[in-house]
Design a protein around this motif. Structure first.
Motif, mmCIF file in Angstrom:
data_model
loop_
_atom_site.group_PDB
_atom_site.id
_atom_site.type_symbol
_atom_site.label_atom_id
_atom_site.label_comp_id
_atom_site.label_asym_id
_atom_site.label_seq_id
_atom_site.Cartn_x
_atom_site.Cartn_y
_atom_site.Cartn_z
ATOM 1 N N GLU A 42 0.826 -1.209 0.000
ATOM 2 C CA GLU A 42 0.000 0.000 0.000
ATOM 3 C C GLU A 42 0.858 1.256 0.000
ATOM 4 N N ARG A 43 1.917 1.252 0.827
ATOM 5 C CA ARG A 43 2.807 2.417 0.915
ATOM 6 C C ARG A 43 3.626 2.597 -0.368
ATOM 7 N N VAL A 44 4.110 1.492 -0.933
ATOM 8 C CA VAL A 44 4.906 1.558 -2.160
ATOM 9 C C VAL A 44 4.071 2.129 -3.303
ATOM 10 N N LEU A 45 2.831 1.668 -3.422
ATOM 11 C CA LEU A 45 1.957 2.178 -4.463
ATOM 12 C C LEU A 45 1.693 3.665 -4.288
ATOM 13 N N GLN A 46 1.499 4.095 -3.061
ATOM 14 C CA GLN A 46 1.272 5.516 -2.777
ATOM 15 C C GLN A 46 2.491 6.349 -3.161
ATOM 16 N N ASP A 47 3.694 5.848 -2.850
ATOM 17 C CA ASP A 47 4.914 6.564 -3.218
ATOM 18 C C ASP A 47 5.008 6.746 -4.722
ATOM 19 N N SER A 107 -0.347 -5.335 3.458
ATOM 20 C CA SER A 107 0.592 -6.304 2.912
ATOM 21 C C SER A 107 -0.151 -7.294 2.016
ATOM 22 N N VAL A 108 0.357 -7.499 0.790
ATOM 23 C CA VAL A 108 -0.258 -8.467 -0.121
ATOM 24 C C VAL A 108 -0.087 -9.883 0.413
ATOM 25 N N THR A 109 1.060 -10.172 1.019
ATOM 26 C CA THR A 109 1.274 -11.497 1.609
ATOM 27 C C THR A 109 0.180 -11.806 2.621
ATOM 28 N N ARG A 110 -0.103 -10.844 3.475
ATOM 29 C CA ARG A 110 -1.145 -11.052 4.488
ATOM 30 C C ARG A 110 -2.512 -11.224 3.849
ATOM 31 N N SER A 111 -2.865 -10.341 2.908
ATOM 32 C CA SER A 111 -4.208 -10.397 2.321
ATOM 33 C C SER A 111 -4.429 -11.697 1.556
ATOM 34 N N GLN A 112 -3.403 -12.177 0.840
ATOM 35 C CA GLN A 112 -3.543 -13.426 0.090
ATOM 36 C C GLN A 112 -3.731 -14.605 1.029
ATOM 37 N N PHE A 113 -2.946 -14.636 2.093
ATOM 38 C CA PHE A 113 -3.035 -15.760 3.009
ATOM 39 C C PHE A 113 -4.348 -15.739 3.781
ATOM 40 N N GLU A 114 -4.785 -14.552 4.194
ATOM 41 C CA GLU A 114 -6.063 -14.466 4.905
ATOM 42 C C GLU A 114 -7.223 -14.887 4.010
#
Length: 294
Positions: free
Chosen positions: A127-132, A195-202
Protein backbone atom coordinates in the motif's frame (compact mmCIF):
# COMPACT_ATOMS: atom_id res chain seq x y z
CA UNK A 1 3.26 31.54 -13.98
CA UNK A 2 5.72 31.65 -11.08
CA UNK A 3 7.87 28.48 -11.11
CA UNK A 4 8.72 28.67 -7.39
CA UNK A 5 5.04 28.88 -6.47
CA UNK A 6 4.11 25.88 -8.64
CA UNK A 7 7.07 23.93 -7.28
CA UNK A 8 5.96 24.72 -3.71
CA UNK A 9 2.39 23.63 -4.45
CA UNK A 10 3.58 20.36 -6.02
CA UNK A 11 5.80 19.53 -3.05
CA UNK A 12 3.04 20.15 -0.48
CA UNK A 13 0.47 18.26 -2.57
CA UNK A 14 2.80 15.27 -3.03
CA UNK A 15 3.92 15.12 0.61
CA UNK A 16 0.60 16.03 2.23
CA UNK A 17 2.43 18.26 4.70
CA UNK A 18 4.13 21.67 4.68
CA UNK A 19 6.83 20.37 7.03
CA UNK A 20 7.76 17.38 4.85
CA UNK A 21 7.58 19.49 1.68
CA UNK A 22 9.93 22.12 3.15
CA UNK A 23 12.40 19.38 4.04
CA UNK A 24 12.19 17.95 0.54
CA UNK A 25 12.86 21.31 -1.12
CA UNK A 26 15.42 22.40 1.51
CA UNK A 27 13.60 25.66 2.23
CA UNK A 28 12.00 27.04 5.38
CA UNK A 29 8.35 26.27 6.07
CA UNK A 30 7.34 29.98 6.15
CA UNK A 31 8.91 30.46 2.70
CA UNK A 32 7.00 27.48 1.37
CA UNK A 33 3.74 28.68 2.91
CA UNK A 34 4.24 32.14 1.39
CA UNK A 35 4.70 30.65 -2.09
CA UNK A 36 1.51 28.58 -1.84
CA UNK A 37 -0.47 31.50 -0.38
CA UNK A 38 0.76 33.80 -3.16
CA UNK A 39 -0.34 31.28 -5.80
CA UNK A 40 -3.83 31.00 -4.27
CA UNK A 41 -4.22 34.76 -3.92
CA UNK A 42 -3.01 35.45 -7.45
CA UNK A 43 -5.82 33.37 -8.94
CA UNK A 44 -8.35 33.73 -6.15
CA UNK A 45 -8.57 29.99 -5.49
CA UNK A 46 -8.27 27.50 -2.64
CA UNK A 47 -5.92 24.58 -3.31
CA UNK A 48 -5.64 23.05 0.18
CA UNK A 49 -7.79 22.52 3.24
CA UNK A 50 -6.56 21.68 6.72
CA UNK A 51 -6.85 18.02 7.79
CA UNK A 52 -5.51 17.05 11.21
CA UNK A 53 -1.80 17.79 11.29
CA UNK A 54 -1.54 17.85 7.53
CA UNK A 55 -3.40 19.23 4.54
CA UNK A 56 -5.76 17.79 1.95
CA UNK A 57 -6.27 18.89 -1.63
CA UNK A 58 -9.44 20.57 -2.79
CA UNK A 59 -10.98 19.33 -6.05
CA UNK A 60 -9.13 22.11 -7.88
CA UNK A 61 -5.93 21.11 -6.09
CA UNK A 62 -6.32 17.52 -7.29
CA UNK A 63 -6.73 18.72 -10.87
CA UNK A 64 -3.68 20.97 -10.61
CA UNK A 65 -1.58 18.14 -9.12
CA UNK A 66 -2.23 15.98 -12.17
CA UNK A 67 -0.86 18.81 -14.33
CA UNK A 68 2.20 19.48 -12.15
CA UNK A 69 3.05 15.77 -12.14
CA UNK A 70 3.29 15.88 -15.93
CA UNK A 71 5.19 19.17 -15.82
CA UNK A 72 7.94 17.98 -13.49
CA UNK A 73 8.13 14.61 -15.21
CA UNK A 74 8.81 16.38 -18.51
CA UNK A 75 11.43 18.57 -16.85
CA UNK A 76 13.28 15.50 -15.58
CA UNK A 77 13.04 13.90 -19.02
CA UNK A 78 14.47 17.02 -20.70
CA UNK A 79 17.33 17.27 -18.22
CA UNK A 80 18.36 13.66 -18.73
CA UNK A 81 18.05 13.94 -22.51
CA UNK A 82 20.47 16.87 -22.54
CA UNK A 83 22.86 15.01 -20.24
CA UNK A 84 22.82 12.01 -22.57
CA UNK A 85 23.55 14.30 -25.51
CA UNK A 86 26.93 14.92 -23.86
CA UNK A 87 27.61 11.20 -24.03
CA UNK A 88 26.92 10.43 -20.39
CA UNK A 89 24.15 8.68 -18.52
CA UNK A 90 23.58 10.51 -15.26
CA UNK A 91 20.76 11.48 -12.97
CA UNK A 92 18.87 9.87 -10.12
CA UNK A 93 16.59 6.87 -9.91
CA UNK A 94 14.19 6.60 -6.95
CA UNK A 95 12.94 3.09 -6.29
CA UNK A 96 10.28 1.88 -3.86
CA UNK A 97 9.77 -1.80 -3.06
CA UNK A 98 8.04 -4.05 -0.56
CA UNK A 99 11.37 -5.59 0.44
CA UNK A 100 15.06 -5.75 -0.48
CA UNK A 101 15.24 -9.37 -1.63
CA UNK A 102 14.18 -8.79 -5.23
CA UNK A 103 15.03 -5.17 -5.87
CA UNK A 104 18.62 -5.07 -4.55
CA UNK A 105 19.96 -7.61 -7.09
CA UNK A 106 18.16 -5.71 -9.86
CA UNK A 107 19.72 -2.43 -8.81
CA UNK A 108 23.11 -4.07 -8.52
CA UNK A 109 22.90 -5.06 -12.19
CA UNK A 110 21.64 -1.60 -13.10
CA UNK A 111 24.51 0.14 -11.26
CA UNK A 112 27.07 -1.99 -13.04
CA UNK A 113 25.60 -0.92 -16.38
CA UNK A 114 25.07 2.74 -15.43
CA UNK A 115 27.55 3.68 -12.67
CA UNK A 116 26.79 7.41 -13.08
CA UNK A 117 23.20 7.05 -11.82
CA UNK A 118 22.51 7.88 -8.18
CA UNK A 119 19.96 5.52 -6.64
CA UNK A 120 17.73 5.90 -3.60
CA UNK A 121 15.55 3.12 -2.17
CA UNK A 122 12.53 3.15 0.14
CA UNK A 123 10.84 0.07 1.55
CA UNK A 124 7.30 -0.40 2.84
CA UNK A 125 4.24 -2.59 2.44
CA UNK A 126 2.44 -2.77 -0.90
CA UNK A 127 0.00 0.00 0.00
CA UNK A 128 2.81 2.42 0.92
CA UNK A 129 4.91 1.56 -2.16
CA UNK A 130 1.96 2.18 -4.46
CA UNK A 131 1.27 5.52 -2.78
CA UNK A 132 4.91 6.56 -3.22
CA UNK A 133 4.69 5.81 -6.93
CA UNK A 134 1.38 7.58 -7.52
CA UNK A 135 2.52 10.66 -5.57
CA UNK A 136 5.82 10.72 -7.52
CA UNK A 137 8.08 10.06 -4.56
CA UNK A 138 9.39 7.09 -6.55
CA UNK A 139 10.22 6.69 -10.24
CA UNK A 140 9.94 2.90 -10.23
CA UNK A 141 8.15 0.55 -7.85
CA UNK A 142 8.39 -3.19 -7.35
CA UNK A 143 4.90 -4.40 -6.50
CA UNK A 144 3.34 -7.83 -5.90
CA UNK A 145 0.14 -8.79 -7.71
CA UNK A 146 -0.27 -5.56 -9.65
CA UNK A 147 -3.85 -4.58 -10.44
CA UNK A 148 -4.34 -3.00 -13.85
CA UNK A 149 -4.30 0.78 -13.48
CA UNK A 150 -4.56 3.03 -16.53
CA UNK A 151 -2.08 5.46 -14.97
CA UNK A 152 0.69 2.87 -14.76
CA UNK A 153 3.00 0.80 -16.94
CA UNK A 154 4.02 -2.62 -15.59
CA UNK A 155 6.18 -5.61 -16.45
CA UNK A 156 5.71 -8.98 -14.77
CA UNK A 157 9.11 -10.02 -13.43
CA UNK A 158 8.86 -13.14 -11.30
CA UNK A 159 6.30 -15.44 -9.68
CA UNK A 160 7.00 -17.11 -6.36
CA UNK A 161 4.91 -19.13 -3.93
CA UNK A 162 4.10 -18.34 -0.32
CA UNK A 163 5.28 -20.80 2.32
CA UNK A 164 4.62 -21.23 6.01
CA UNK A 165 7.70 -20.93 8.23
CA UNK A 166 8.36 -22.39 11.67
CA UNK A 167 11.46 -22.39 13.86
CA UNK A 168 13.73 -25.40 14.39
CA UNK A 169 12.16 -26.21 17.75
CA UNK A 170 8.59 -26.37 16.44
CA UNK A 171 6.79 -29.73 16.36
CA UNK A 172 6.40 -29.37 12.57
CA UNK A 173 10.09 -28.74 11.88
CA UNK A 174 10.62 -32.25 10.45
CA UNK A 175 7.67 -31.99 8.10
CA UNK A 176 7.59 -30.77 4.49
CA UNK A 177 4.01 -29.54 4.24
CA UNK A 178 0.82 -28.77 6.15
CA UNK A 179 -2.88 -28.23 5.51
CA UNK A 180 -4.49 -24.88 6.24
CA UNK A 181 -6.87 -26.49 8.72
CA UNK A 182 -3.92 -27.25 11.01
CA UNK A 183 -3.40 -23.52 11.59
CA UNK A 184 -6.61 -23.32 13.63
CA UNK A 185 -4.60 -24.45 16.66
CA UNK A 186 -1.60 -22.18 16.07
CA UNK A 187 -0.59 -18.56 16.65
CA UNK A 188 -0.03 -16.79 13.33
CA UNK A 189 2.68 -14.11 13.02
CA UNK A 190 1.34 -11.74 10.38
CA UNK A 191 2.35 -8.62 8.48
CA UNK A 192 0.44 -5.36 8.97
CA UNK A 193 -2.66 -4.35 6.99
CA UNK A 194 -1.69 -3.30 3.47
CA UNK A 195 0.59 -6.30 2.91
CA UNK A 196 -0.26 -8.47 -0.12
CA UNK A 197 1.27 -11.50 1.61
CA UNK A 198 -1.14 -11.05 4.49
CA UNK A 199 -4.21 -10.40 2.32
CA UNK A 200 -3.54 -13.43 0.09
CA UNK A 201 -3.04 -15.76 3.01
CA UNK A 202 -6.06 -14.47 4.91
CA UNK A 203 -8.19 -14.98 1.79
CA UNK A 204 -7.03 -18.60 1.60
CA UNK A 205 -7.87 -19.09 5.29
CA UNK A 206 -11.35 -17.65 4.79
CA UNK A 207 -12.00 -19.93 1.83
CA UNK A 208 -11.17 -22.94 4.02
CA UNK A 209 -13.05 -21.42 6.99
CA UNK A 210 -9.93 -21.55 9.15
CA UNK A 211 -9.36 -19.15 12.05
CA UNK A 212 -5.93 -19.24 13.77
CA UNK A 213 -5.85 -19.47 17.55
CA UNK A 214 -4.43 -15.94 17.68
CA UNK A 215 -2.60 -13.42 15.48
CA UNK A 216 0.55 -11.46 16.30
CA UNK A 217 0.84 -8.48 13.95
CA UNK A 218 4.32 -7.17 13.09
CA UNK A 219 5.05 -4.23 10.79
CA UNK A 220 7.83 -5.68 8.62
CA UNK A 221 8.86 -8.85 6.83
CA UNK A 222 12.12 -8.96 8.79
CA UNK A 223 10.13 -8.65 12.01
CA UNK A 224 8.02 -11.66 11.06
CA UNK A 225 11.15 -13.75 10.46
CA UNK A 226 12.66 -12.76 13.81
CA UNK A 227 9.41 -13.45 15.69
CA UNK A 228 9.11 -16.91 14.15
CA UNK A 229 12.77 -17.67 14.88
CA UNK A 230 12.13 -16.68 18.52
CA UNK A 231 9.22 -19.13 18.74
CA UNK A 232 6.43 -16.55 18.91
CA UNK A 233 4.33 -18.29 16.27
CA UNK A 234 4.07 -19.41 12.64
CA UNK A 235 4.75 -17.01 9.78
CA UNK A 236 4.09 -16.72 6.06
CA UNK A 237 6.60 -15.34 3.54
CA UNK A 238 7.48 -15.68 -0.14
CA UNK A 239 9.75 -18.65 -0.80
CA UNK A 240 12.24 -16.35 -2.56
CA UNK A 241 12.72 -14.44 0.72
CA UNK A 242 13.88 -17.44 2.78
CA UNK A 243 17.57 -16.82 2.25
CA UNK A 244 19.98 -18.99 4.24
CA UNK A 245 18.47 -18.57 7.68
CA UNK A 246 18.97 -21.99 9.28
CA UNK A 247 16.73 -20.98 12.21
CA UNK A 248 13.67 -21.33 9.98
CA UNK A 249 12.01 -24.30 8.28
CA UNK A 250 9.72 -23.72 5.25
CA UNK A 251 6.55 -25.78 4.79
CA UNK A 252 4.44 -26.04 1.65
CA UNK A 253 0.67 -25.58 1.95
CA UNK A 254 -0.85 -28.70 0.41
CA UNK A 255 -4.42 -27.56 -0.05
CA UNK A 256 -4.05 -24.01 -1.44
CA UNK A 257 -2.41 -22.29 -4.42
CA UNK A 258 -0.50 -19.37 -2.92
CA UNK A 259 1.47 -17.63 -5.66
CA UNK A 260 2.60 -14.00 -5.83
CA UNK A 261 3.83 -12.26 -8.98
CA UNK A 262 6.20 -9.30 -8.62
CA UNK A 263 5.93 -6.44 -11.12
CA UNK A 264 8.24 -3.60 -12.11
CA UNK A 265 6.07 -0.50 -12.50
CA UNK A 266 6.17 3.20 -13.24
CA UNK A 267 3.71 5.95 -14.08
CA UNK A 268 3.05 6.07 -17.82
CA UNK A 269 4.17 9.69 -18.04
CA UNK A 270 7.50 8.73 -16.42
CA UNK A 271 8.29 5.91 -18.82
CA UNK A 272 10.00 8.15 -21.48
CA UNK A 273 12.45 9.56 -18.87
CA UNK A 274 15.82 8.17 -20.02
CA UNK A 275 16.87 6.69 -16.67
CA UNK A 276 13.48 4.97 -16.24
CA UNK A 277 13.53 3.78 -19.83
CA UNK A 278 17.07 2.41 -19.32
CA UNK A 279 15.89 0.42 -16.29
CA UNK A 280 13.07 -1.27 -18.19
CA UNK A 281 15.20 -1.87 -21.26
CA UNK A 282 17.86 -3.60 -19.16
CA UNK A 283 15.47 -6.07 -17.58
CA UNK A 284 13.47 -6.57 -20.78
CA UNK A 285 16.66 -7.47 -22.68
CA UNK A 286 16.51 -10.97 -24.22
CA UNK A 287 20.01 -11.56 -22.81
CA UNK A 288 18.79 -10.82 -19.29
CA UNK A 289 15.68 -11.66 -17.23
CA UNK A 290 12.61 -11.94 -19.42
CA UNK A 291 9.62 -9.74 -18.62
CA UNK A 292 6.03 -9.83 -19.74
CA UNK A 293 4.46 -6.48 -20.56
CA UNK A 294 0.91 -5.87 -19.38
Amino acid sequence: MNHAQIRAFHAVASQGSYTKAAQTLHVSQPTLSDHVKALEERYGVKLFKRQGRGVALTSLGHALLEITRRKFSLEAEAEQLLSMAKGMMSGKLRVAADGPYLVVPLLGAFCRRYPGINISMNFGNTERVLQDLLEMRADIAVLPDFNNDERMFALAYRTTKLVVIVNREHEWSRRRSIKLSELSEQRLVSREQGSVTRSQFEQALRQKRVTPASVLEIGSREGVREAVAAGLGIGVIAESELGNDDRLVPLDVKDAELNVTEYLTCLKEARPIPVVQAFFELFGNPQGPMLTEL
